[in-house]
Scaffold this motif. Sequence first.
Motif, PDB file in Angstrom:
ATOM      1  N   VAL A  11       0.826  -1.214   0.000  1.00 46.24           N
ATOM      2  CA  VAL A  11       0.000   0.000   0.000  1.00 46.24           C
ATOM      3  C   VAL A  11       0.858   1.262   0.000  1.00 46.24           C
ATOM      4  N   GLY A  12       1.950   1.248  -0.740  1.00 48.02           N
ATOM      5  CA  GLY A  12       2.735   2.468  -0.908  1.00 48.02           C
ATOM      6  C   GLY A  12       4.164   2.341  -0.434  1.00 48.02           C
ATOM      7  N   GLU A  13       5.049   3.058  -1.105  1.00 48.16           N
ATOM      8  CA  GLU A  13       6.487   2.958  -0.884  1.00 48.16           C
ATOM      9  C   GLU A  13       6.880   3.197   0.568  1.00 48.16           C
ATOM     10  N   LEU A  14       7.914   2.491   1.008  1.00 50.58           N
ATOM     11  CA  LEU A  14       8.545   2.747   2.295  1.00 50.58           C
ATOM     12  C   LEU A  14       9.505   3.921   2.152  1.00 50.58           C
ATOM     13  N   PRO A  15       9.874   4.566   3.263  1.00 48.47           N
ATOM     14  CA  PRO A  15      10.773   5.725   3.179  1.00 48.47           C
ATOM     15  C   PRO A  15      12.101   5.431   2.486  1.00 48.47           C
ATOM     16  N   ASP A  16      12.565   4.178   2.549  1.00 46.66           N
ATOM     17  CA  ASP A  16      13.852   3.835   1.928  1.00 46.66           C
ATOM     18  C   ASP A  16      13.675   3.132   0.582  1.00 46.66           C
ATOM     19  N   ALA A  17      12.500   3.254  -0.032  1.00 42.97           N
ATOM     20  CA  ALA A  17      12.214   2.533  -1.271  1.00 42.97           C
ATOM     21  C   ALA A  17      13.209   2.862  -2.377  1.00 42.97           C
ATOM     22  N   GLN A  18      13.727   4.089  -2.388  1.00 38.09           N
ATOM     23  CA  GLN A  18      14.661   4.461  -3.454  1.00 38.09           C
ATOM     24  C   GLN A  18      15.933   3.632  -3.414  1.00 38.09           C
ATOM     25  N   LEU A  19      16.294   3.117  -2.243  1.00 37.24           N
ATOM     26  CA  LEU A  19      17.499   2.283  -2.128  1.00 37.24           C
ATOM     27  C   LEU A  19      17.316   0.943  -2.832  1.00 37.24           C
ATOM     28  N   TYR A  20      16.081   0.575  -3.080  1.00 29.75           N
ATOM     29  CA  TYR A  20      15.748  -0.692  -3.722  1.00 29.75           C
ATOM     30  C   TYR A  20      15.270  -0.500  -5.164  1.00 29.75           C
ATOM     31  N   GLY A  21      15.357   0.731  -5.650  1.00 32.24           N
ATOM     32  CA  GLY A  21      14.862   1.017  -6.998  1.00 32.24           C
ATOM     33  C   GLY A  21      13.355   1.081  -7.079  1.00 32.24           C
ATOM     34  N   ASP A  22      12.694   1.390  -5.945  1.00 36.21           N
ATOM     35  CA  ASP A  22      11.240   1.299  -5.890  1.00 36.21           C
ATOM     36  C   ASP A  22      10.554   2.618  -5.560  1.00 36.21           C
ATOM     37  N   LYS A  23      11.214   3.722  -5.848  1.00 38.47           N
ATOM     38  CA  LYS A  23      10.595   5.022  -5.613  1.00 38.47           C
ATOM     39  C   LYS A  23       9.265   5.107  -6.353  1.00 38.47           C
ATOM     40  N   GLY A  24       8.227   5.519  -5.643  1.00 40.75           N
ATOM     41  CA  GLY A  24       6.913   5.683  -6.251  1.00 40.75           C
ATOM     42  C   GLY A  24       6.057   4.432  -6.315  1.00 40.75           C
ATOM     43  N   ALA A  25       6.571   3.301  -5.847  1.00 37.91           N
ATOM     44  CA  ALA A  25       5.795   2.054  -5.902  1.00 37.91           C
ATOM     45  C   ALA A  25       4.552   2.150  -5.026  1.00 37.91           C
ATOM     46  N   ASP A  26       3.448   1.632  -5.515  1.00 39.08           N
ATOM     47  CA  ASP A  26       2.181   1.638  -4.780  1.00 39.08           C
ATOM     48  C   ASP A  26       1.267   0.586  -5.403  1.00 39.08           C
ATOM     49  N   THR A  27       1.377  -0.632  -4.937  1.00 38.19           N
ATOM     50  CA  THR A  27       0.664  -1.746  -5.568  1.00 38.19           C
ATOM     51  C   THR A  27      -0.839  -1.506  -5.629  1.00 38.19           C
ATOM     52  N   LEU A  28      -1.480  -1.308  -4.479  1.00 42.58           N
ATOM     53  CA  LEU A  28      -2.935  -1.137  -4.477  1.00 42.58           C
ATOM     54  C   LEU A  28      -3.339   0.137  -5.206  1.00 42.58           C
ATOM     55  N   GLY A  29      -2.617   1.217  -4.973  1.00 41.60           N
ATOM     56  CA  GLY A  29      -2.964   2.482  -5.607  1.00 41.60           C
ATOM     57  C   GLY A  29      -2.910   2.417  -7.112  1.00 41.60           C
ATOM     58  N   HIS A  30      -1.894   1.763  -7.635  1.00 42.25           N
ATOM     59  CA  HIS A  30      -1.760   1.683  -9.088  1.00 42.25           C
ATOM     60  C   HIS A  30      -2.735   0.676  -9.704  1.00 42.25           C
ATOM     61  N   ILE A  31      -3.079  -0.357  -8.962  1.00 40.13           N
ATOM     62  CA  ILE A  31      -4.132  -1.270  -9.441  1.00 40.13           C
ATOM     63  C   ILE A  31      -5.438  -0.494  -9.573  1.00 40.13           C
ATOM     64  N   ALA A  32      -5.769   0.298  -8.545  1.00 41.56           N
ATOM     65  CA  ALA A  32      -7.014   1.063  -8.562  1.00 41.56           C
ATOM     66  C   ALA A  32      -7.020   2.099  -9.688  1.00 41.56           C
ATOM     67  N   ARG A  33      -5.853   2.636  -9.999  1.00 40.09           N
ATOM     68  CA  ARG A  33      -5.773   3.614 -11.090  1.00 40.09           C
ATOM     69  C   ARG A  33      -5.938   2.944 -12.454  1.00 40.09           C
ATOM     70  N   GLU A  34      -5.285   1.792 -12.632  1.00 38.48           N
ATOM     71  CA  GLU A  34      -5.315   1.106 -13.925  1.00 38.48           C
ATOM     72  C   GLU A  34      -6.577   0.270 -14.118  1.00 38.48           C
ATOM     73  N   TYR A  35      -7.220  -0.062 -13.021  1.00 44.01           N
ATOM     74  CA  TYR A  35      -8.471  -0.848 -13.075  1.00 44.01           C
ATOM     75  C   TYR A  35      -9.507  -0.074 -12.267  1.00 44.01           C
ATOM     76  N   PRO A  36      -9.995   1.050 -12.822  1.00 41.12           N
ATOM     77  CA  PRO A  36     -10.811   1.986 -12.035  1.00 41.12           C
ATOM     78  C   PRO A  36     -12.130   1.420 -11.540  1.00 41.12           C
ATOM     79  N   GLN A  37     -12.603   0.332 -12.134  1.00 41.97           N
ATOM     80  CA  GLN A  37     -13.862  -0.261 -11.676  1.00 41.97           C
ATOM     81  C   GLN A  37     -13.677  -1.195 -10.483  1.00 41.97           C
ATOM     82  N   LEU A  38     -12.489  -1.253  -9.931  1.00 45.20           N
ATOM     83  CA  LEU A  38     -12.214  -2.124  -8.781  1.00 45.20           C
ATOM     84  C   LEU A  38     -13.294  -1.969  -7.717  1.00 45.20           C
TER      85      LEU A  38
END
Length: 390
Positions: A14-41
């Motif tokens: 449910v959204g990036e951790l504060p150190d996500a950039q260290l893992y190449g994951d800046k901006g990651a948000d699994t649920l948020g991006h699913i809801a954006r790409e599949y708006p009828q969720l």
Amino acid sequence: MKRAAIIVLDSLGVGELPDAQLYGDKGADTLGHIAREYPQLSIPNLQALGFGNVPGAAGERFAVDKPAGAFGKLREKSKGKDTITGHWEIAGLYTEVPFKTYPDGFPGEFIEKFEKAIGRKVLGNYSASGTVIIEDLGPEHEDTGRPIVYTSADSVFQIAANTDVIPLEELYHICETAREMLQGDWSCGRVIARPYVLENGKRTRTADRKDYAVSPPSATMLDHTAALGKETYAIGKIRDIFDGRGITKSVHTVSNMDGVDKTIEALNMDFEGLIFTNLVDFDSKYGHRRDPEGYGKAIEEFDRRLPEILAAMKDSDVLFLCADHGNDPVHSGWDHTREHVPVVIAGKEVRENVDLGIRDSFADIGATVCELLGAEKTAIGESFLSEIKR
């Protein structure tokens, strides 16, 4: 009779951790991006419990006024974003040194010795998507009998084979050989058997996947529960993740819905202790394959089954829904993402509309379960039982 049931919605971050950039994951948000790409969720049953009230989850688009359960968001304290690290932390273990990864493939010296040990040359030995590599190398594997080996951003040595070329039991034996060898300088978190079949020109992975993990270095929530003589009932890949440690009974699953069926079966049984379920399809079929619509439909499928789970619970049962890492289906690549995970707690003895906020460790789940069951406290984690119980 006290019983806890944990269902891990594998990779539903449910959204990036504060150190996500260290893992190449800046901006990651699994649920948020699913809801954006599949708006009828549509997830009305999860919403009713408070899943949409988890702080910041999908922009709180799914929040309701008076959720029936308790809810919160958990940070990962351990270093890493893999399955073992996440599950071990849920169960009360802190991983300070991340499992060793092999982004450029496994060392030539290891591969040479491995080939000698199994009596076959191998193909691959690079980081890849499992569904892609069996298409790329499948024809050569099927012609030569050479198993396909590959890795990812996780600490994994995966071995794929067409079961008409390398029978399943032989593939498992090859994996067991790898597990014995991947120690010390060649340490690796998991060896994974990835069998597939070729039917009508299409290569499809089967449900006979098997994980060979390292054993937890110290006692977990499972050990503490089993030490009391209570049942620890593992459903799905939980047994493999913990190498069987602290588990009194386990059952294999072939899909998310099979995992739900087996969880309901366990809830209908009479025993005291813990039910621990992993629903892997979210991760393996949709996250890794970067399929936000498929992921969204899988969440909806689980949501439709949630009333059955709640109906099967006994009055004193407590249900925990959570995840073990993220796997943002719109992120680059095909690997896990370092994210917060949700936790939602429900049951007749759970207070309604309790906001647990953002907590410091996945291990707060394990600590709460141990307090609920009267078991020894986990090594890390702070129980929130007093905040949620009626």
